[in-house]
Design a protein around this motif. Structure first.
Motif, PDB file in Angstrom:
ATOM      1  N   LYS A  18      39.392  48.249  39.720  1.00 22.82           N
ATOM      2  CA  LYS A  18      38.006  48.379  39.273  1.00 22.82           C
ATOM      3  C   LYS A  18      37.935  48.979  37.869  1.00 22.82           C
ATOM      4  N   GLN A  21      38.860  46.385  35.244  1.00 22.39           N
ATOM      5  CA  GLN A  21      37.780  45.413  35.091  1.00 22.39           C
ATOM      6  C   GLN A  21      36.638  45.975  34.242  1.00 22.39           C
ATOM      7  N   ILE A  22      36.239  47.209  34.513  1.00 25.41           N
ATOM      8  CA  ILE A  22      35.144  47.829  33.762  1.00 25.41           C
ATOM      9  C   ILE A  22      35.516  48.007  32.287  1.00 25.41           C
ATOM     10  N   ILE A 113      25.317  47.673  42.164  1.00 21.26           N
ATOM     11  CA  ILE A 113      26.743  47.565  41.831  1.00 21.26           C
ATOM     12  C   ILE A 113      27.549  48.623  42.588  1.00 21.26           C
ATOM     13  N   ASN A 117      30.355  47.754  45.531  1.00 17.28           N
ATOM     14  CA  ASN A 117      31.744  48.217  45.477  1.00 17.28           C
ATOM     15  C   ASN A 117      32.100  49.108  46.664  1.00 17.28           C
ATOM     16  N   HIS A 120      32.882  46.738  49.319  1.00 16.86           N
ATOM     17  CA  HIS A 120      34.214  46.171  49.095  1.00 16.86           C
ATOM     18  C   HIS A 120      35.285  47.127  49.608  1.00 16.86           C
ATOM     19  N   TYR A 121      35.139  48.389  49.275  1.00 15.87           N
ATOM     20  CA  TYR A 121      36.118  49.392  49.714  1.00 15.87           C
ATOM     21  C   TYR A 121      36.144  49.498  51.245  1.00 15.87           C
ATOM     22  N   ILE A 167      36.058  39.616  39.640  1.00 13.26           N
ATOM     23  CA  ILE A 167      34.937  40.414  39.150  1.00 13.26           C
ATOM     24  C   ILE A 167      33.691  40.231  40.001  1.00 13.26           C
ATOM     25  N   THR A 170      32.988  42.995  42.114  1.00  8.47           N
ATOM     26  CA  THR A 170      32.725  44.246  41.403  1.00  8.47           C
ATOM     27  C   THR A 170      31.282  44.306  40.905  1.00  8.47           C
ATOM     28  N   ASN A 176      30.333  41.211  49.062  1.00 11.05           N
ATOM     29  CA  ASN A 176      31.006  42.370  49.657  1.00 11.05           C
ATOM     30  C   ASN A 176      30.347  42.817  50.959  1.00 11.05           C
ATOM     31  N   ASN A 408      42.132  37.749  37.838  1.00 12.25           N
ATOM     32  CA  ASN A 408      41.147  38.808  37.959  1.00 12.25           C
ATOM     33  C   ASN A 408      40.659  39.269  36.599  1.00 12.25           C
ATOM     34  N   THR A 412      37.219  38.344  34.515  1.00 10.69           N
ATOM     35  CA  THR A 412      36.355  39.461  34.125  1.00 10.69           C
ATOM     36  C   THR A 412      35.876  39.302  32.684  1.00 10.69           C
TER      37      THR A 412
END
Length: 422
Positions: A18, A21-22, A113, A117, A120-121, A167, A170, A176, A408, A412
């Motif tokens: 993550k 990606q950010i 967002i 996430n 997702h976790y 992404i 994310t 997610n 990935n 992104t």
């Protein structure tokens, strides 16, 4: 379960992906498509970014692309137009009704967002336990005898972290939450069944009707998050066939009907709501024998339909999803061959086949990379191969890992630059 979940290892991997990606989003220099700038300019003139640091605003501005534009509009405003009804309501409803952000556009954007996430976790954690559930029992043929369930669970969760969805897991898409609910539903569903019922022809029966119906309720909620979750109803259709035709068990057959009923009712209710909002004055789709707005809007506004996406201009999108298709083909073939020893995989194999056919022949093909994440089969397949003593198979999985990582980060940067694929 004798193994402790490697929570810190998974968490570190999750946060690292993550973070990278950010960083890529933040340092992407310019967007190819500048249409979102119209919205951004209006928001900043209305001070919708008050109280947020400039670095966060910069990142959010670059994530205001593709479907995020529609999601963010609906987070702060009601449904008004037909095309908005393709975005299933409960992800919208959830973000809109969490009492954070006071309907401030940027605050709700950031909240969605963060929540995406978090889902997702949690999906990574639930997948770990779901994998243990499927592979720890003694009735899984050759797969159980050759592989460590705890290692399979850890690897499967890691593959979900570096999924080809990239992404899109994310930003604030609904995948997610859909994945979290799907994995949870599959887990509850599996807990409700007995695969050692020797009184039944196929050794399968329901041993907990409450859990069985509860799994159907979870799936019905999942359908209100992403429409492709409708395919999960296949689970109860297959069960109905097995319980009624093969086992001739009336009680289990009624259970299968009750398990699938919540999804059927949710399908009817969601379509009834859109019909009552636009019909009969709208005409056109309102006059169809089955007046389903979702189907009409997908076809009319997004050109979704059989082979409609098969054009010269979309060849790059098919090339992009080719690695995913190849992995899916090998995954389905592998589990199909193992069905005699592991019949509990049947439902997931059939749903996977239907989802791949839908994405390749009917829908916008590139979405396969993200919608297929709701099924765990691909992660299980890659994890099994990675533990295989055959060095060639292990090397192939390593190549897939490198590909997923490269894709990935490339994906992104493409999204931050407002470039396809969406």
């Amino acid at each position: 379960m004798t193994n402790t979940i490697p929570i810190w290892h998974l968490t570190k991997s999750f946060l690292l992906i993550k973070f990278i990606q950010i960083v890529i989003v933040y340092f992407t220099p310019v967007q190819f498509d500048t249409s979102s700038q119209i919205i951004i300019t209006q928001l900043k003139n209305q001070h919708h970014h008050d109280s947020l640091p400039s670095i966060i605003i910069s990142i959010l501005d670059k994530l205001l692309v593709w479907d995020s534009v529609h999601f963010n509009e609906l987070f702060v405003n009601e449904y008004k137009y037909e095309h908005q009804f393709v975005f299933c309501p409960n992800w919208i409803w959830l973000i809109r009704n969490i009492p954070i952000g006071d309907h401030n556009y940027y605050h709700k954007f950031l909240l969605s967002i963060v929540l995406s996430n978090l889902c997702h976790y949690l999906s990574v954690i639930v997948l770990y336990y779901l994998t243990l559930r499927y592979f720890e029992s003694s009735n899984h043929g050759r797969r159980q005898s050759q592989h460590s369930p705890s290692q399979l669970a850890r690897l499967s969760s890691l593959f979900l972290i570096i999924s080809s969805a990239g992404i899109f897991l994310t930003i604030n898409y609904s995948e997610n939450l859909c994945n979290l609910l799907t994995y949870s539903a599959i887990y509850v569903y599996d807990c409700s069944l007995n695969y050692q019922d020797f009184k039944s022809t196929n050794k399968k029966s329901i041993n907990n009707y409450y859990l069985y119906v509860f799994s159907g309720i979870i799936i019905s909620l999942t359908f209100t998050i992403r429409a492709n979750a409708l395919l999960l109803g296949v689970i109860y259709l297959i069960d109905l066939y097995q319980f009624l035709i093969i086992n001739k068990n009336v009680n289990n057959s009624i259970g299968a009907i009750m398990g699938g009923l919540p999804l059927f009712l949710m399908f009817v209710i969601t379509n009834l709501i859109s019909y009552l909002k636009f019909c009969p004055q709208r005409g056109e789709w309102c006059n169809y024998k089955l007046p389903i707005l979702f189907q009409y809007a997908q076809s009319h506004y997004w050109n979704v339909g059989f082979l409609k996406y098969w054009t010269m201009g979309n060849i790059p999108n098919f090339i992009i999803i080719l690695p995913t298709i190849i992995i899916q083909v090998f995954t389905i073939l592998s589990f199909y061959k193992d069905l005699p020893q592991s019949p509990k995989f049947l439902n997931l194999v059939i749903i996977s086949i239907l989802m791949n056919i839908g994405a390749i022949f009917f829908w916008n093909a590139q979405i396969l990379t993200r919608i297929i994440t709701m099924l765990p089969l691909q992660y299980w397949y890659l994890s099994i191969l990675f533990q295989n003593p055959n060095p060639h198979q292990k090397s192939m999985v390593k190549i897939i890992i490198y590909y997923n990582l490269i894709w990935n980060f490339l994906q992104t940067s493409l999204l931050a630059a407002f470039l396809p694929p969406a």
